[in-house]
Structures are given as C-alpha cells and as structure tokens.
Scaffold this motif. Sequence first.
Motif, PDB file in Angstrom:
ATOM      1  N   THR A 185       0.797  -1.227   0.000  1.00 39.46           N
ATOM      2  CA  THR A 185       0.000   0.000   0.000  1.00 39.46           C
ATOM      3  C   THR A 185       0.830   1.278   0.000  1.00 39.46           C
ATOM      4  N   VAL A 186       2.126   1.161   0.246  1.00 39.04           N
ATOM      5  CA  VAL A 186       2.978   2.339   0.364  1.00 39.04           C
ATOM      6  C   VAL A 186       4.202   2.172  -0.539  1.00 39.04           C
ATOM      7  N   GLU A 187       4.521   3.206  -1.289  1.00 34.41           N
ATOM      8  CA  GLU A 187       5.758   3.196  -2.070  1.00 34.41           C
ATOM      9  C   GLU A 187       6.902   3.529  -1.113  1.00 34.41           C
ATOM     10  N   LEU A 188       7.779   2.567  -0.883  1.00 31.34           N
ATOM     11  CA  LEU A 188       8.872   2.736   0.063  1.00 31.34           C
ATOM     12  C   LEU A 188      10.170   3.092  -0.652  1.00 31.34           C
ATOM     13  N   GLN A 189      10.941   3.965  -0.029  1.00 32.58           N
ATOM     14  CA  GLN A 189      12.256   4.328  -0.539  1.00 32.58           C
ATOM     15  C   GLN A 189      13.279   4.068   0.551  1.00 32.58           C
ATOM     16  N   ALA A 190      14.438   3.567   0.149  1.00 31.18           N
ATOM     17  CA  ALA A 190      15.506   3.274   1.107  1.00 31.18           C
ATOM     18  C   ALA A 190      16.116   4.564   1.638  1.00 31.18           C
ATOM     19  N   THR A 191      16.396   4.545   2.938  1.00 28.00           N
ATOM     20  CA  THR A 191      17.131   5.626   3.590  1.00 28.00           C
ATOM     21  C   THR A 191      18.289   4.988   4.341  1.00 28.00           C
ATOM     22  N   GLN A 192      19.104   5.791   4.979  1.00 28.27           N
ATOM     23  CA  GLN A 192      20.225   5.237   5.746  1.00 28.27           C
ATOM     24  C   GLN A 192      19.755   4.417   6.938  1.00 28.27           C
ATOM     25  N   SER A 193      18.570   4.731   7.458  1.00 24.95           N
ATOM     26  CA  SER A 193      18.112   4.039   8.659  1.00 24.95           C
ATOM     27  C   SER A 193      16.965   3.065   8.408  1.00 24.95           C
TER      28      SER A 193
END
Length: 95
Positions: A24-32
Amino acid sequence: MSNLAELRALAQAQSTLIPLVAETVELQATQSGLRGACPFHPDATRGLYVHNGRFHCFSCGANGDVIDWWMRLHGVDEATATAHVEGQEDEVAAE
C-alpha cells in the motif's frame, strides 16, 4: 502466556513487515531503513519509517509491528490480524 499472545509472537517471528507495507505504500531506502507516505492520514512529508520489523509515523504517531499494521490498515481486531498474517505466511511458503 495466552493462546493469542503465543500466536502473535509466532506471527511476528515468521512474518516480515516490509512486503505488507509495500502493498500500500511506495517505500524508498534511507540510511536508517525504509520511508514512505503514511496511509493512515494525508502525508506529504513521507513521515512513515519501517525498520527492524516495526513501523512508525512521525506525523500521526502510528507505530507497531506486522500485526499492528494489519489491524490498523484493515480495521480488524488482534485475533483477526494475527490469523491473517499467519495465513499469509503459509500461502507464501506453499508457493
């Protein structure tokens, strides 16, 4: 420990939150971890973070594990969410 608590612990141990959130959510990678727009309110700031099997929205305060995610997203009780998450894992394992 109650039967529901045991089932919840088992579902948490065997389930990963990321695939459910990614439905349901477009996720993007972050450092954490991973970040996306929270589906529980209008979220232009992308305040939802997923990390180490937990989610937390810094805008609305929603947080929890895979069971809490399912409960909140679908408006169901803990027993229903636990049963669904366990069933989902069984279906994935069978494929």
